[in-house]
Design an enzyme around this catalytic site. Sequence first.
Site, short mmCIF file in Angstrom:
data_model
loop_
_atom_site.label_atom_id
_atom_site.label_comp_id
_atom_site.label_asym_id
_atom_site.label_seq_id
_atom_site.Cartn_x
_atom_site.Cartn_y
_atom_site.Cartn_z
N GLY A 138 46.16 47.72 35.19
CA GLY A 138 45.95 47.66 36.64
C GLY A 138 47.21 47.24 37.35
N GLY A 151 47.52 46.66 40.74
CA GLY A 151 47.24 46.18 42.10
C GLY A 151 48.18 45.02 42.40
CD GLU A 194 41.37 43.32 59.06
OE1 GLU A 194 41.98 42.25 59.18
OE2 GLU A 194 41.54 44.08 58.10
CB ALA A 208 46.51 40.06 48.49
C1 LIG Z 1 39.49 47.17 52.69
C2 LIG Z 1 40.06 45.91 52.10
C3 LIG Z 1 40.76 45.02 52.89
C4 LIG Z 1 41.29 43.86 52.36
N1 LIG Z 1 41.99 43.02 53.17
C5 LIG Z 1 42.59 41.94 52.64
C6 LIG Z 1 43.40 41.09 53.45
O1 LIG Z 1 43.56 41.33 54.65
N2 LIG Z 1 44.01 40.04 52.86
C7 LIG Z 1 43.85 39.77 51.53
O2 LIG Z 1 44.44 38.80 51.03
N3 LIG Z 1 43.08 40.53 50.75
C8 LIG Z 1 42.45 41.61 51.26
N4 LIG Z 1 41.68 42.42 50.47
C9 LIG Z 1 41.46 42.03 49.07
C10 LIG Z 1 42.66 42.38 48.21
O3 LIG Z 1 43.01 43.72 48.44
C11 LIG Z 1 42.30 42.13 46.76
O4 LIG Z 1 42.02 40.75 46.61
C12 LIG Z 1 43.45 42.52 45.86
O5 LIG Z 1 43.66 43.91 45.94
C13 LIG Z 1 43.15 42.13 44.41
O6 LIG Z 1 44.23 42.52 43.63
P1 LIG Z 1 44.01 42.92 42.11
O7 LIG Z 1 45.36 43.17 41.55
O8 LIG Z 1 43.14 41.93 41.44
O9 LIG Z 1 43.17 44.28 42.14
P2 LIG Z 1 43.46 45.66 42.87
O10 LIG Z 1 44.46 45.52 43.93
O11 LIG Z 1 42.11 46.19 43.24
O12 LIG Z 1 44.10 46.58 41.74
C14 LIG Z 1 43.38 47.00 40.62
C15 LIG Z 1 44.15 48.14 39.95
O13 LIG Z 1 43.55 48.39 38.68
C16 LIG Z 1 43.46 49.78 38.46
N5 LIG Z 1 42.36 49.96 37.51
C17 LIG Z 1 41.08 49.57 37.64
N6 LIG Z 1 40.38 49.85 36.52
C18 LIG Z 1 41.24 50.47 35.68
C19 LIG Z 1 41.12 50.99 34.36
N7 LIG Z 1 39.97 50.93 33.66
N8 LIG Z 1 42.20 51.56 33.79
C20 LIG Z 1 43.40 51.63 34.46
N9 LIG Z 1 43.57 51.13 35.71
C21 LIG Z 1 42.51 50.54 36.30
C22 LIG Z 1 43.21 50.37 39.85
O14 LIG Z 1 43.61 51.72 39.92
C23 LIG Z 1 44.09 49.44 40.72
O15 LIG Z 1 45.39 49.97 40.87
C24 LIG Z 1 41.13 43.58 50.98
C25 LIG Z 1 40.43 44.49 50.16
C26 LIG Z 1 39.91 45.63 50.71
C27 LIG Z 1 39.17 46.61 49.84
#
Ligand SMILES: Cc1cc2nc3c(=O)[nH]c(=O)nc-3n(C[C@H](O)[C@H](O)[C@H](O)COP(=O)(O)OP(=O)(O)OC[C@H]3O[C@@H](n4cnc5c(N)ncnc54)[C@H](O)[C@@H]3O)c2cc1C
Length: 449
Positions: free
Chosen positions: A21, A23, A180, A328
């Site tokens: 992942g 993200g 938003e 995030a």
């Molecule tokens: C619409 C929206 C608005 C938001 N606004 C805010 C904000 O204003 N401020 C804030 O702090 N947070 C915000 N968030 C929350 C924030 O985006 C998340 O907390 C953050 O993205 C989490 O990061 P992460 O790395 O855990 O997961 P993610 O960013 O979700 O990344 C996960 C990654 O894993 C990959 N993945 C998943 N499963 C698999 C698999 N089996 N195999 C390979 N790859 C895989 C996906 O493709 C993705 O790239 C928002 C979220 C959304 C949906």
Amino acid sequence: MKTPERAAFDALDHPVVVVVGGGFAGLEMIHRLSGKPFKVILLDKNNYHCFQPLLYQVATGSLGADNIAYPFRRSVGPMPNVMYRMAEVLRINPAENRVETDHGNFRYDHLVLATGTETNFFGNQRIAHEAMQLKSINQALDIRSDFLQEFEAALYLDDEKEQRQRLNFVVVGGGPSGVELAGALAEIRKTILKHEFREVDNRRMQIHLVDSGDAVLGNFSPKAQQLARKFLEQLGVNVKLGALVTGYDGKRVTFKDGSTMDSSTVIWTAGVKGRPIPGLESAVEERPARYRVDAFNRVEGKANIYAIGDIALDRSDPKWAKGHPQVAPVAIQQARHLAKNLLRKDRAQWQPFAYRDKGSMATIGRYKAVVDFGKLRFGGPIAWFLWLFVHLMSIVGFRSRIMVLTHWAWKYLSWRNTIRLIIRPYVRKEYVVQGPQEDGGPRPKAVHA
Ligand SMILES: Cc1cc2nc3c(=O)[nH]c(=O)nc-3n(C[C@H](O)[C@H](O)[C@H](O)COP(=O)(O)OP(=O)(O)OC[C@H]3O[C@@H](n4cnc5c(N)ncnc54)[C@H](O)[C@@H]3O)c2cc1C
């Protein structure tokens, strides 16, 4: 024949860290391990990092998809000890230190799970099928096409009731994403619908923001909640609180109290849940499907598997007894912290994670945002500029930042941003009923139209 770069990567005699992942958490992880004594393999099913906080701006035509997505290859290019593979991880085999993907297997010494979350429909399959979601670029583009298609379709309707149904948008979930999105749709009504779809009476477009709680922005301070509600109402959003949605059939929303609301477009932002990868079931907390981790982000019962970001549930800090918020900054801080710990050779020197909460912010419209920062709680133009600045600086890539700044300047000064293109029309899926359901009734089956 291998390229010299590939041969050099293969020759590295370092422990292998597989990061699943890319993200906020996964991307930060590879940046922190770049140039360090590890062989790092980043696996993601997409070939880009998505800046989810601005997805709603793609959905409402303010930004293009490429403004908030950044290709992993551009990040990994200058990192000789990091390799990226586009692959979906399907299973983890902890006994053999291996992950299985749709493109073969990868062995690891350390496995970092950063797979984020997906939309939570709380088990309601019909709503899951009919409602729109906002968790990925594809889904944001679907919403963009859908609302533009609804506007175009409304022009062909003479019947006021039908027109109103087409132009009735229901956003379910009063968290930051819902607020938003509802605010942005209200601005579209005031600007785009009014000036570019002149044949439609723009008062027929209604935006409803629905939440089962008693305030919008549930995790914010009461002051921010009140201000956000005031801003939403100033923009003409109908805020409906204490309203639990129990059904949606593609045309009508049903609430727990039996009341209904006609709408062709429901956008569901009411919750997220993890989608754990098979193979580590014993460490998964069922609701809301996150990996239980200790203060070092180690997945319960596993010495060399870690979870960070939204998918991790760390209850070790009494201040965050229910786990950290799924935002995030938590994902980024956990990644930084885990990278530091991995670089400490002696496990006895590992430090527990402690989250530094820098506050929360949400924007509702131009000059309308709310900020909770320490003991400061404020809203209005200053909060809005702060929101713009923080988001601009957080976007990955200098070019993207410049592009976003240009789009915003153009949009907020002229209201004439031009990404209202139906490039990939949204095709509604037919809902076909098939087989028995749990209650003895027919079971739905989704069929792509
Ligand atoms: C619409 C929206 C608005 C938001 N606004 C805010 C904000 O204003 N401020 C804030 O702090 N947070 C915000 N968030 C929350 C924030 O985006 C998340 O907390 C953050 O993205 C989490 O990061 P992460 O790395 O855990 O997961 P993610 O960013 O979700 O990344 C996960 C990654 O894993 C990959 N993945 C998943 N499963 C698999 C698999 N089996 N195999 C390979 N790859 C895989 C996906 O493709 C993705 O790239 C928002 C979220 C959304 C949906």
